[in-house]
Structures are given as C-alpha cells and as structure tokens.
Design a protein around this motif. Structure first.
Motif, PDB file in Angstrom:
ATOM      1  N   VAL A  98      39.848   5.146   8.601  1.00  0.00           N
ATOM      2  CA  VAL A  98      40.980   5.577   7.774  1.00  0.00           C
ATOM      3  C   VAL A  98      42.276   5.004   8.332  1.00  0.00           C
ATOM      4  O   VAL A  98      43.118   4.470   7.591  1.00  0.00           O
ATOM      5  N   ALA A  99      42.454   5.105   9.656  1.00  0.00           N
ATOM      6  CA  ALA A  99      43.674   4.609  10.291  1.00  0.00           C
ATOM      7  C   ALA A  99      43.832   3.105  10.087  1.00  0.00           C
ATOM      8  O   ALA A  99      44.937   2.616   9.810  1.00  0.00           O
ATOM      9  N   ASP A 100      42.737   2.375  10.195  1.00  0.00           N
ATOM     10  CA  ASP A 100      42.789   0.926  10.032  1.00  0.00           C
ATOM     11  C   ASP A 100      43.212   0.559   8.608  1.00  0.00           C
ATOM     12  O   ASP A 100      44.045  -0.336   8.395  1.00  0.00           O
ATOM     13  N   ILE A 101      42.668   1.266   7.625  1.00  0.00           N
ATOM     14  CA  ILE A 101      43.017   0.998   6.228  1.00  0.00           C
ATOM     15  C   ILE A 101      44.485   1.311   5.959  1.00  0.00           C
ATOM     16  O   ILE A 101      45.169   0.592   5.220  1.00  0.00           O
ATOM     17  N   LEU A 102      44.989   2.376   6.588  1.00  0.00           N
ATOM     18  CA  LEU A 102      46.366   2.817   6.338  1.00  0.00           C
ATOM     19  C   LEU A 102      47.376   2.148   7.254  1.00  0.00           C
ATOM     20  O   LEU A 102      48.582   2.417   7.163  1.00  0.00           O
ATOM     21  N   GLY A 103      46.911   1.278   8.145  1.00  0.00           N
ATOM     22  CA  GLY A 103      47.825   0.564   9.023  1.00  0.00           C
ATOM     23  C   GLY A 103      48.465   1.438  10.074  1.00  0.00           C
ATOM     24  O   GLY A 103      49.639   1.269  10.417  1.00  0.00           O
ATOM     25  N   THR A 104      47.691   2.395  10.610  1.00  0.00           N
ATOM     26  CA  THR A 104      48.213   3.278  11.648  1.00  0.00           C
ATOM     27  C   THR A 104      47.146   3.428  12.730  1.00  0.00           C
ATOM     28  O   THR A 104      46.231   2.621  12.824  1.00  0.00           O
ATOM     29  N   THR A 105      47.272   4.457  13.561  1.00  0.00           N
ATOM     30  CA  THR A 105      46.312   4.669  14.640  1.00  0.00           C
ATOM     31  C   THR A 105      45.655   6.036  14.500  1.00  0.00           C
ATOM     32  O   THR A 105      46.200   6.940  13.850  1.00  0.00           O
ATOM     33  N   SER A 106      44.498   6.183  15.129  1.00  0.00           N
ATOM     34  CA  SER A 106      43.796   7.466  15.092  1.00  0.00           C
ATOM     35  C   SER A 106      44.648   8.582  15.696  1.00  0.00           C
ATOM     36  O   SER A 106      44.664   9.703  15.184  1.00  0.00           O
ATOM     37  N   ASP A 107      45.351   8.268  16.794  1.00  0.00           N
ATOM     38  CA  ASP A 107      46.166   9.291  17.451  1.00  0.00           C
ATOM     39  C   ASP A 107      47.235   9.846  16.518  1.00  0.00           C
ATOM     40  O   ASP A 107      47.551  11.043  16.560  1.00  0.00           O
ATOM     41  N   ARG A 108      47.786   8.986  15.664  1.00  0.00           N
ATOM     42  CA  ARG A 108      48.832   9.440  14.742  1.00  0.00           C
ATOM     43  C   ARG A 108      48.276  10.255  13.576  1.00  0.00           C
ATOM     44  O   ARG A 108      49.039  10.948  12.902  1.00  0.00           O
ATOM     45  N   LEU A 109      46.972  10.153  13.352  1.00  0.00           N
ATOM     46  CA  LEU A 109      46.359  10.895  12.241  1.00  0.00           C
ATOM     47  C   LEU A 109      45.689  12.185  12.683  1.00  0.00           C
ATOM     48  O   LEU A 109      45.209  12.937  11.844  1.00  0.00           O
ATOM     49  N   THR A 110      45.639  12.428  13.974  1.00  0.00           N
ATOM     50  CA  THR A 110      44.928  13.609  14.463  1.00  0.00           C
ATOM     51  C   THR A 110      45.867  14.577  15.158  1.00  0.00           C
ATOM     52  O   THR A 110      46.943  14.201  15.638  1.00  0.00           O
ATOM     53  N   SER A 111      45.444  15.817  15.197  1.00  0.00           N
ATOM     54  CA  SER A 111      46.165  16.853  15.932  1.00  0.00           C
ATOM     55  C   SER A 111      45.179  17.561  16.849  1.00  0.00           C
ATOM     56  O   SER A 111      43.979  17.616  16.576  1.00  0.00           O
ATOM     57  N   GLN A 112      45.704  18.107  17.927  1.00  0.00           N
ATOM     58  CA  GLN A 112      44.854  18.815  18.879  1.00  0.00           C
ATOM     59  C   GLN A 112      44.440  20.167  18.299  1.00  0.00           C
ATOM     60  O   GLN A 112      45.178  20.802  17.556  1.00  0.00           O
ATOM     61  N   ARG A 113      43.251  20.587  18.621  1.00  0.00           N
ATOM     62  CA  ARG A 113      42.774  21.906  18.203  1.00  0.00           C
ATOM     63  C   ARG A 113      41.936  22.500  19.316  1.00  0.00           C
ATOM     64  O   ARG A 113      41.413  21.788  20.163  1.00  0.00           O
ATOM     65  N   GLN A 114      41.818  23.816  19.293  1.00  0.00           N
ATOM     66  CA  GLN A 114      41.017  24.526  20.287  1.00  0.00           C
ATOM     67  C   GLN A 114      39.657  24.843  19.688  1.00  0.00           C
ATOM     68  O   GLN A 114      39.566  25.536  18.673  1.00  0.00           O
ATOM     69  N   ALA A 115      38.619  24.320  20.275  1.00  0.00           N
ATOM     70  CA  ALA A 115      37.271  24.621  19.793  1.00  0.00           C
ATOM     71  C   ALA A 115      36.984  26.102  19.971  1.00  0.00           C
ATOM     72  O   ALA A 115      37.279  26.690  21.018  1.00  0.00           O
ATOM     73  N   THR A 116      36.411  26.734  18.946  1.00  0.00           N
ATOM     74  CA  THR A 116      36.060  28.147  19.044  1.00  0.00           C
ATOM     75  C   THR A 116      34.741  28.310  19.789  1.00  0.00           C
ATOM     76  O   THR A 116      33.949  27.364  19.919  1.00  0.00           O
TER      77      THR A 116
END
Length: 222
Positions: free
Chosen positions: A130-148
C-alpha cells in the motif's frame, strides 16, 4: 457469548467471515453486540491473514515468509491512510485494483474498511505494498498499538502443534485444504473463550477440540 452457550447471531457472522474472509454486516445488532462482535472478528481476522491474502510464495517469498503475519504492536492507521490516498489522488477502488495487480486479494470494501476503522489485521507485507503504491512509507501509514492479552493468547494457540493437529482433522471432515481448515478453525477461537474469563490457551484448545470431536461424531453417525 461463550463456548457452552454460543450466540446464534455471532455464530452466523463467524460462518460468513470464514466463507468470505471479510467483515460481515453488523447493522442488525444492537450497539453492545455490534462492538463485541466486531472486536472478536477483528481477532479472527488476525488469524485469517495467516492463510489468506498474500502473494504466492514463488511470486514473493520474502513477503510470504517475513511479512504475512500481522504485527500485534502496529495497525494500519485510518487517518494516515486517508491522507496518503488524497495526496496520491488514488481512491479506494483504484488502490484495490493496484493491489490485485500485485496478487493481493483485496476488494474496494476492504480499503473502505481500513479508512473507516483502521487495519489491525493487515500484515506488514500488505502495508508495504500500500505504501509503495501511495508513494509513502510503512512507518507513516502505521500507528503503535498495545496487543491485548486475548490477541496474544490467540496467536499462541494457532502456533501450537495441537492446533495444527485439530486443523488437519477439520480439513478431513470438511474435505478442504489445510490452509482453509486453519482459517476456519481459527475464526472460531473467539467462541472458545467464556465471557469475562482471562484468555487461557489450554482452555481454548480444549474447547476447539470438543468442536472437532463433535463434528467427527456426527460424521460417524451419518
């Protein structure tokens, strides 16, 4: 909703989820049921991605071996994804089309779901695409979360030899592939936890074993 007294509404959603691999409609449920069912199916989605959606091993062995399993500490961020799509002037249908061209099994409705709810079950390899298609990076498309604790327990369950043995028995019963059997059985893991209980992998496996044994008994009677 528990293993001994399953909710037929939830069970129907699980059946639909197993058949399609996509989130079913929850509009006819009230708000508490809708929230709980959506949360549980999100967990099932983490497991579904273990066997669906990735390119063939021959086409992309690195993505298949290193990026197929969803990361429990990160999620595809809905706001970041919307912004990146706007900047790239790519809508949901076009993004889905380009992902399909890369041999990802993604529909327009999946992209809409990511932009409205985020994607905790989207594996790293797909996020990279997705990031490659949109011309960005994975880090910019993700947010941190806490696994339950529940997510961690589910991941532990599906990686055990005992779960693999149950999946093999399920595949024989349903006359399906082992990959499909793993996904179908894993989608029922949420049903193997009593409401309010601390997630216990041993209890989950025991409940899944009872389901498989019951189906085997029915098969013998028939």
């Amino acid at each position: 909703m528990n293993a001994k007294d399953p909710d037929p509404k939830f069970d129907a959603r699980v059946d639909e989820f197993v058949r399609t691999g996509r989130m079913p409609s929850l509009e006819d449920l009230d708000e508490p049921e809708r929230s709980e069912t959506a949360a549980l199916l999100d967990i099932a989605g983490l497991v579904w991605e273990l066997g669906h959606g990735a390119p063939p091993l021959e086409a992309d062995p690195i993505a298949a071996t290193l990026g197929l399993v969803p990361d429990l500490t990160k999620s595809l961020d809905k706001r970041a994804l919307k912004s990146a799509m706007l900047r790239a002037r790519i809508d949901a249908s076009e993004l889905a089309r380009r992902l399909k061209a890369r041999e990802w099994s993604v529909e327009t409705r999946d992209v809409f779901m990511w932009t409205s709810r985020g994607g905790p079950d989207v594996p790293p390899a797909l996020i990279r695409a997705v990031a490659d298609i949109l011309g960005t990076t994975s880090d910019r498309l993700t947010s941190q979360r806490q696994a339950t604790a529940f997510e961690v327990a589910v991941r532990e369950v599906v990686q055990t030899p005992a779960f693999e043995a149950l999946a093999q028995r399920w595949a024989l019963l349903q006359r399906s592939s082992l990959v499909a059997a793993r996904s179908a059985l894993a989608a029922r893991v949420p049903l193997a936890v009593n409401r309010g209980d601390h997630p216990d992998p041993k209890q989950m496996l025991a409940s899944l074993g009872e389901v498989v044994a019951s189906l085997e008994a029915n098969e013998r009677r028939d």
